[in-house]
Design an enzyme around this catalytic site. Structure first.
Site, PDB file in Angstrom:
ATOM      1  N   ASP A 477      -0.819  -6.357   8.220  1.00 21.12           N
ATOM      2  CA  ASP A 477      -0.584  -4.864   7.692  1.00 21.12           C
ATOM      3  C   ASP A 477      -0.702  -3.888   8.918  1.00 21.12           C
ATOM      4  O   ASP A 477      -1.248  -4.209  10.069  1.00 21.12           O
ATOM      5  CB  ASP A 477      -2.012  -4.660   6.812  1.00 21.12           C
ATOM      6  N   ASP A 547       2.490  -0.688  -2.406  1.00 18.38           N
ATOM      7  CA  ASP A 547       1.296  -0.748  -3.008  1.00 18.38           C
ATOM      8  C   ASP A 547       1.273  -0.648  -4.504  1.00 18.38           C
ATOM      9  O   ASP A 547       0.107  -0.874  -5.089  1.00 18.38           O
ATOM     10  CB  ASP A 547       0.213   0.043  -2.232  1.00 18.38           C
TER      11      ASP A 547
END
Ligand code: GLA
Length: 728
Positions: A477, A547
């Site tokens: 990430d 997301d």
């Protein structure tokens, strides 16, 4: 032979299956763009170079050199001596003066393709790709530019890049080095780009071109949520199935500019490269700079064809993971299930239930290291938190393996929390500007990856964890953009190199990771999809799309992403409802149909969802196994766009031999008192008959293609259907 030099005409000809690209040389040695478009089968010439029109070329009309420079269709334009359109290369000499003139020196053609040092780039065997390198030089500066064109005939792709070398004795400064330019006559082009935001990534945007410059770009240090390193110029009326398309896509994960500019003579210059803002590269005598690669394609058959060319190309020549052509394990990720509030017991509980439903891997997301129970600490301290994971990581992984699941883990290696042991030990490892408080973003700072010792630390910290247990997957990430572009170890001269050096540091890290752990399934991620780009694809066969896991929002995100990326690369999960971002409630089945068009997994607390939904999971996993080969390897066709019509969405994936076609239809909004909707399908063999799976119904391919298919009327919003047709 895909590449040919017509010596007497001084023309380079590059042919792919369906396109031709022509480059011409003037008597002085200027390199000009003649033609890119539909494949030419007869003799070619340079008539489109306009060297017979005033202001002619400088050898004929020296008086008007500037007019020539400002109108000639340059193959690789330089700044400072008369071309006022966007230049690709700006060079300053030792006295600080900016100007350069590149003239032809030589060329080389070879089978295959070289690697680009330090950068991700496409690859291919000697039989798959042929490369042309044209060397240009500026005799005053001693500067050499090698323009490289790798022709992937089968996929209709030309991969371009530029390497600039200082062969002279003075030190030079490169203020801009773009990777590709396409100078063409304007055909009333419209520009397509992909734009958005966090949770709204890569929505398709289309605008007519106007005089002046139209661009998308990023100066955030990442390819970004907001804009995407892709543009396509299309002729008016271009649809999925028809129209001319010129597309460029950048194999780079940092700052970029993609721009089209219409000038006074109605020609259009399309450029792509590292953004010139905050970029300078010092090139001492003997040094070279390698600009990243741009993937170019031309489609004379609309956008769908362009998408399929990119998809095939990325699957065949960009993704190097062993998972590229393999089914990925169905995973369950605990992020939306628990956020930071989990321990080993909770994870094992999820794993047991997941196993009962046929899920194959557990991924432990953020919150397992340091003292991290919220996002304000511990990034950089890659040591398992034994208060949460009692007995350590290996014990947990072994237990998950015993249950029958593989194990995956989350990292955010490029970051450092101000509240971390790492920061307390090395405050100078964060990017920072002298005497200024670092700007906080998601409570964290960015590590200075331009610094080799920081790269070494991060690489070792991640590797040590991976060596310590049977970990088969990593989610890498990157949750903030770059600010405070200062590095404690770089001097004044080199500070404007920092953005690019950072990206090179990221690539070095990923290179080391996939080299030591070649069997690892790597999924890149960046606060959702802020670094979804071909550069990342080189290392990881899948990238977290967004997301936003809401099935309806995902329709537009995945449509935009699939415009250029293969479905297999799109990280897509089924999450819980009401959706955590939109609050929307959609049927569990629809969520699974939408995720099926991506890498497919779950992101919910499987121990808490309604029993009826839990019962559906094993069927969904079976559906994934039944269709994944087709979805992963097949040809993608866009049939209807919810982003355009605001009511329904549809796409199809056909096997390469058209033997089976899977159509997904999503009714976003129900409409009262309507008859069944007719949609024209794509991807079928018009001479074949197909049976619709689960029925006795037989359809001819031509009827489905040219007549259409009636979608049964459905009640309710957000409902979906899969239709699987198999050739008889
Ligand atoms: C990012 C990712 C999420 C999750 C969180 C964890 O936002 O996109 O999927 O991993 O970070 O902090």
């Amino acid at each position: 032979m895909a590449i040919c030099f017509h010596e007497e005409k001084r023309i380079f000809q590059l042919d792919t299956k369906n396109s031709t690209y022509l480059i011409g040389l003037t008597p002085e040695g200027y390199l000009g763009h003649i033609y890119y478009g539909r494949k030419l089968h007869k003799e070619v010439n340079a008539c489109l170079l306009r060297t017979a029109e005033a202001p002619f070329t400088p050898s004929v009309n020296k008086r008007e050199k500037v007019s020539f420079m400002d109108s000639f269709p340059m193959e690789y334009p330089v700044g400072g001596i008369g071309d006022y359109r966007e230049s690709c290369l700006n060079v300053r000499n030792e006295l600080g003066q900016m100007g350069c003139e590149l003239l032809y020196q030589s060329f080389e053609v070879y089978q295959g393709k070289k690697r680009l040092e330090g950068l991700p780039a496409s690859f291919g065997s000697e039989g798959e790709v042929e490369t042309l390198e044209i060397t240009l030089a500026d005799g005053i500066l001693g500067l050499e530019a090698v323009l490289s064109y790798s022709v992937f005939e089968k996929e209709d792709i030309i991969a371009r890049s530029v390497r600039v070398s200082n062969k002279g004795s003075e030190s030079l400064q490169l203020e801009k080095v773009y990777s590709a330019c396409l100078d063409m006559d304007n055909e009333d082009f419209e520009m397509i780009s992909l734009c958005g935001s966090w949770a709204r990534e890569r929505h398709i945007q289309r605008e007519p071109l106007h005089y002046g410059k139209q661009s998308v770009g990023s100066v955030r240090g990442e390819s970004s949520h907001q804009e995407h390193p892709f543009i396509a110029l299309v002729t008016p009326g271009t649809t999925g199935q028809q129209g001319e398309v010129y597309a460029m896509h950048f194999v780079y994960s940092g700052n970029f500019l993609a721009q089209a500019e219409i000038n006074q003579f109605d020609s259009v210059r399309m450029v792509m490269g590292i953004h010139g803002e905050q970029f300078t590269w010092n090139l001492s005598s003997g040094e070279s700079f390698q600009a990243p690669e741009v993937i170019c394609t031309y489609s004379g058959e609309g956008l769908s064809k362009m998408s399929r060319c990119f998809h095939d190309f990325y699957r065949n020549h960009m993704i190097r993971s062993v998972y590229n052509h393999k089914k990925r394990p169905v995973l369950i990720n605990n992020w939306e299930a628990t956020y930071f509030a989990f321990d080993d017991e909770k994870l094992l509980e999820i794993a047991r239930e997941a196993k009962n439903c046929g899920i194959e891997m557990l991924v432990m997301d953020d919150g397992w290291f340091g003292k991290r129970n919220f996002d304000d600490n511990s990034l950089g301290d890659w040591i398992v938190n034994e208060e949460k994971i009692k007995g350590g990581l290996k014990k947990l992984v072994d237990q998950v393996n015993e249950i029958g699941l593989e194990f995956g883990i989350w990292f955010e290696p490029e970051m450092i929390s101000p509240d971390s042991e790492l920061y307390r030990a090395h405050p100078d490892w964060a990017l920072q500007i002298d005497r200024r408080e670092v700007s906080m973003c998601r409570n964290q700072y960015v590590l200075d990856l331009s610094r080799p010792e920081v790269v070494d630390y991060v690489s070792e910290a991640v590797a040590e964890i991976l060596r310590s247990a049977n970990i088969r997957y990593v989610k890498w990430d990157m949750n903030r953009q770059l600010t405070d572009l200062g590095s404690v170890w770089l001097d004044r001269e080199h500070h404007k190199e920092l953005f690019h050096r950072y990206v090179l540091g990221v690539y070095e890290l990923q290179e080391r990771l996939v080299t030591e752990f070649p069997e690892l399934l790597l999924e890149n991620c960046s606060g959702g999809g802020a670094r979804f780009d071909p550069g990342m694809l080189y290392y990881s066969p899948q990238i977290w799309c967004s997301d936003d896991t809401d099935a309806v929002e995902r329709l537009s995100i995945q449509e935009g992403t699939a415009l250029v990326y293969p479905l297999s690369s799109m990280g897509a999960h089924i999450s819980d409802c009401p959706n955590h971002i939109t609050g929307r409630i959609t049927p569990f089945e629809t969520r699974s149909h939408v995720a099926l068009a991506g890498s497919f997994g779950y992101e919910l607390d499987i121990t808490k969802i309604p029993e009826a939904e839990r019962q559906m999971i094993s069927g969904q996993v079976a559906m994934y196994h039944a269709y994944n080969d087709l979805v992963r390897e097949g040809d993608y066709y866009r049939i209807a766009s919810y982003q355009e019509n605001h009511r329904f969405d549809a796409w199809a994936v056909a096997s390469k031999d058209k033997g089976e076609v899977l159509v997904t239809y999503v009714q976003v909004l129900a409409e009262p008192n309507k008859r069944s909707r007719k949609i024209r399908l794509q991807g079928f063999d018009e001479d074949a008959l197909y049976r619709l799976e689960g029925t006795e119904q037989v359809y001819s391919g031509e009827m489905l293609l040219y007549g259409g298919f009636l979608v049964e009327p459905m009640k309710g919003d957000f409902v979906s259907r899969l239709y699987h047709f198999v050739r008889m």
